[in-house]
Design a protein around this motif. Structure first.
Motif, PDB file in Angstrom:
ATOM      1  N   HIS A 172       0.830  -1.208   0.000  1.00  8.36           N
ATOM      2  CA  HIS A 172       0.000   0.000   0.000  1.00  8.36           C
ATOM      3  C   HIS A 172       0.866   1.260   0.000  1.00  8.36           C
ATOM      4  CE1 HIS A 172      -3.072   2.899   1.235  1.00  8.36           C
ATOM      5  NE2 HIS A 172      -2.293   3.224   2.237  1.00  8.36           N
ATOM      6  N   THR A 173       1.894   1.285   0.836  1.00  6.63           N
ATOM      7  CA  THR A 173       2.743   2.480   0.922  1.00  6.63           C
ATOM      8  C   THR A 173       3.579   2.665  -0.348  1.00  6.63           C
ATOM      9  OG1 THR A 173       4.485   1.296   2.108  1.00  6.63           O
ATOM     10  CG2 THR A 173       2.862   2.466   3.436  1.00  6.63           C
ATOM     11  N   LYS A 200       1.665   4.539  -3.191  1.00  2.00           N
ATOM     12  CA  LYS A 200       1.293   5.958  -2.984  1.00  2.00           C
ATOM     13  C   LYS A 200       2.075   6.865  -3.890  1.00  2.00           C
ATOM     14  CE  LYS A 200      -0.311   6.026   1.756  1.00  2.00           C
ATOM     15  NZ  LYS A 200      -0.063   6.577   3.064  1.00  2.00           N
TER      16      LYS A 200
END
Length: 81
Positions: free
Chosen positions: A77-78, A81
């Motif tokens: 997820h990170t 970004k």
């Protein structure tokens, strides 16, 4: 010093709470809150992780495996970004 990510669900806001805790310290720092609709899969994984802790037949190896899943999903997820 290595950090360990911690995961929780805020049932009121339907958010994933991601925190970290430096090893060897008694502090917990909120990293971020992720709305359920922004990462449904991670939300469900954290719900499963939490439910494992409430099991009458708690199995640490299963908990650790599910925690690794949550850690991996959060890292992905990170990165996106």
């Amino acid at each position: 010093m290595s950090k360990s990510l911690l995961f929780a669900i805020d049932g009121n806001t339907q958010e994933i709470i991601v925190s970290d805790s430096p090893k060897g310290q008694n502090t917990i720092v909120c990293v971020e809150r992720i709305a359920r609709e922004n990462h449904e899969e991670l939300y469900n994984a954290v719900v499963t992780l939490t439910s494992i802790t409430h099991s009458a037949h708690f199995d640490l190896s299963i908990f650790k495996a599910m925690d690794k899943v949550c850690q991996l999903m959060y890292v992905k997820h990170t990165e996106s970004k």
